[in-house]
Design a protein around this motif. Structure first.
Motif, PDB file in Angstrom:
ATOM      1  N   UNK A 118       0.844  -1.206   0.000  1.00  0.00           N
ATOM      2  CA  UNK A 118       0.000   0.000   0.000  1.00  0.00           C
ATOM      3  C   UNK A 118       0.876   1.251   0.000  1.00  0.00           C
ATOM      4  N   UNK A 119       1.998   1.196   0.699  1.00  0.00           N
ATOM      5  CA  UNK A 119       2.919   2.333   0.676  1.00  0.00           C
ATOM      6  C   UNK A 119       3.480   2.500  -0.733  1.00  0.00           C
ATOM      7  N   UNK A 120       3.813   1.398  -1.353  1.00  0.00           N
ATOM      8  CA  UNK A 120       4.404   1.443  -2.689  1.00  0.00           C
ATOM      9  C   UNK A 120       3.464   2.085  -3.711  1.00  0.00           C
ATOM     10  N   UNK A 121       2.173   1.767  -3.629  1.00  0.00           N
ATOM     11  CA  UNK A 121       1.224   2.329  -4.604  1.00  0.00           C
ATOM     12  C   UNK A 121       0.637   3.660  -4.136  1.00  0.00           C
ATOM     13  N   UNK A 122       1.210   4.205  -3.074  1.00  0.00           N
ATOM     14  CA  UNK A 122       0.802   5.548  -2.634  1.00  0.00           C
ATOM     15  C   UNK A 122      -0.482   5.577  -1.829  1.00  0.00           C
ATOM     16  N   UNK A 123      -0.827   4.453  -1.181  1.00  0.00           N
ATOM     17  CA  UNK A 123      -2.035   4.428  -0.347  1.00  0.00           C
ATOM     18  C   UNK A 123      -1.716   3.948   1.069  1.00  0.00           C
ATOM     19  N   UNK A 124      -0.704   4.542   1.709  1.00  0.00           N
ATOM     20  CA  UNK A 124      -0.383   4.060   3.058  1.00  0.00           C
ATOM     21  C   UNK A 124      -1.546   4.355   4.004  1.00  0.00           C
ATOM     22  N   UNK A 125      -1.818   3.409   4.881  1.00  0.00           N
ATOM     23  CA  UNK A 125      -2.883   3.619   5.864  1.00  0.00           C
ATOM     24  C   UNK A 125      -4.292   3.390   5.332  1.00  0.00           C
ATOM     25  N   UNK A 174       2.769   7.800 -14.677  1.00  0.00           N
ATOM     26  CA  UNK A 174       4.044   8.329 -14.223  1.00  0.00           C
ATOM     27  C   UNK A 174       4.614   7.493 -13.082  1.00  0.00           C
ATOM     28  N   UNK A 175       3.720   6.930 -12.284  1.00  0.00           N
ATOM     29  CA  UNK A 175       4.170   6.184 -11.098  1.00  0.00           C
ATOM     30  C   UNK A 175       4.369   4.702 -11.376  1.00  0.00           C
ATOM     31  N   UNK A 176       3.669   4.209 -12.397  1.00  0.00           N
ATOM     32  CA  UNK A 176       3.638   2.763 -12.616  1.00  0.00           C
ATOM     33  C   UNK A 176       5.032   2.178 -12.845  1.00  0.00           C
ATOM     34  N   UNK A 177       5.814   2.905 -13.622  1.00  0.00           N
ATOM     35  CA  UNK A 177       7.137   2.381 -13.938  1.00  0.00           C
ATOM     36  C   UNK A 177       7.980   2.208 -12.674  1.00  0.00           C
ATOM     37  N   UNK A 178       7.968   3.253 -11.823  1.00  0.00           N
ATOM     38  CA  UNK A 178       8.795   3.124 -10.619  1.00  0.00           C
ATOM     39  C   UNK A 178       8.187   2.105  -9.663  1.00  0.00           C
ATOM     40  N   UNK A 179       6.856   1.982  -9.646  1.00  0.00           N
ATOM     41  CA  UNK A 179       6.233   0.957  -8.791  1.00  0.00           C
ATOM     42  C   UNK A 179       6.705  -0.433  -9.234  1.00  0.00           C
TER      43      UNK A 179
END
Ligand code: ATP
Length: 359
Positions: A118-125, A174-179
């Motif tokens: 969840x942290x990795x995909x930008x949804x921590x918590x 934009x985020x998918x590649x780094x994820x």
């Protein structure tokens, strides 16, 4: 060594060939993008790899093992499709943990892994949030976290962000590649992904290796920049967004007689031979009207449209029906619509779409 090797795959539906002679090697850790128009067979190829369809002939090898006898659930691959179908009555954490439970991960290990994803995909918590409270983009991230959580040996993504609105797609892209790259580092094993799209922008943003498909065949493959620089056919050039394609005839010293005039290229061909010439959209500079330059073309401004940092100039030529488009920096002043214009064409931007004739 290649992780996945497709060897001369053929597939027909109702006697109609859908995939013809598909051979492809995929290296571990790469994101491979299958790019092509609707109906060219991308999804079918993904379904063959997943084991959801069977090839009429040919083989699929994974780490040297022939997959033909291995059913879907034993392949250890992850999937993310356009209709990503989260479980609506479970919360975010339960959705992300789904694959972990299926794989029998102990409960105490599931929780940190879910938090990590969840942290990795930008949804921590977001663990306890119900699915129906999430936006489309957040749901898509949860689906991605769910697909990545069990660290699949291969991740298959079929137009995973195609259904989202443009702004969201751009952000997630934009985020998918780094994820994808970071997800591998976290478990000490790179993520290898095959990503299907018909969107050239998505393909360029994500691909380590780009595979352009046309009517069930691989038309060209290679790193994205290589394909952009050296498209081998009008189909590939057009599909990558380059549509200035003209028929011409080779002249002396690498020049080509085109409907726009005589153009110098950086290639060569036998004098008198026909050639299909691509003129790259970034390969022009505006010249003064009262000065002649080598490799200059004169036309009339038909349209100017703004594209963020560049402007797209459309020109028409006397006695010629096809127009031509160039991307120019936004800072360059252009004459108004219908005015004459004089452009210098960079010889390096003139690319023959015929492998036999290049330097
Ligand atoms: P899109 O981008 O529209 O999803 P695609 O490139 O993924 O297209 P496929 O879905 O692989 O293309 O379909 C390729 C062709 O095979 C199409 O003509 C489609 O109608 C046909 N096809 C796919 N699955 C089946 C099936 N189960 N039975 C019959 N024809 C099929």
């Amino acid at each position: 060594m290649s992780l996945l090797r497709l060897d001369r795959l053929h597939k027909s539906f109702n006697g109609q060939p859908v995939l013809t002679d598909i051979s492809l090697e995929i290296t571990e850790g790469q994101t491979v993008v299958l790019l092509g128009p609707s109906g060219c067979g991308k999804t079918t190829l993904l379904r063959l790899i997943a084991g959801l369809e069977t090839a009429d002939s040919g083989h699929i090898w994974f780490r040297g093992e022939d997959l033909s006898q291995r059913p879907v659930h034993q392949r250890g691959f992850g999937y993310l499709f356009q209709d990503y179908a989260l479980f609506p009555h479970k919360n975010v954490a339960a959705n992300v943990a789904f694959g972990l439970r299926m794989q029998g991960w102990p409960v105490e290990k599931q929780r940190p892994r879910v938090a990590e994803l969840l942290a990795l995909v930008g949804l921590p918590g977001f663990d306890h949030r119900p699915i129906h409270e999430l936006s489309g983009g957040e749901q898509q991230r949860v689906a991605l976290a769910r697909a990545l959580a069990p660290a699949p040996r291969l991740l298959l993504l079929d137009e995973p962000i195609g259904a989202l609105d443009r702004a969201l797609r751009e952000r997630l892209l934009g985020e998918l590649r780094s994820i994808l790259k970071q997800a591998g580092t976290a478990v000490g094993q790179p993520v290898t992904a095959i990503y299907v799209t018909h969107d050239q922008e998505e393909a360029f943003a994500l691909a380590d290796e780009l595979v352009v498909m046309n009517r069930g065949r691989i038309e060209q493959q290679g790193p994205p920049l290589e394909l952009y620089r050296r498209p081998q056919s009008p189909f590939v050039a057009r599909f990558l967004g380059m549509s200035n394609i003209f028929s011409g005839t080779w002249q002396a010293d690498g020049q080509v007689q085109t409907p726009l005039g005589l153009l110098q290229t950086a290639s060569w061909g036998a004098i008198g031979d026909p050639v299909t010439l691509l003129i790259r959209p970034e390969g022009a500079q505006v010249m003064p009207l009262d000065k002649d330059v080598p490799n200059g073309v004169r036309g009339r401004v038909v349209d100017i449209s703004f594209r963020g940092r560049s402007q797209l100039l459309t020109l028409a030529f006397p006695d010629y029906t096809q127009s031509i488009q160039f991307n120019l920096d936004i800072s360059i002043p252009l004459p108004p619509i219908d005015s004459p214009i004089h452009l210098w064409i960079d010889p390096l931007a003139c690319w023959p779409l015929d492998t036999k004739t290049r330097n």
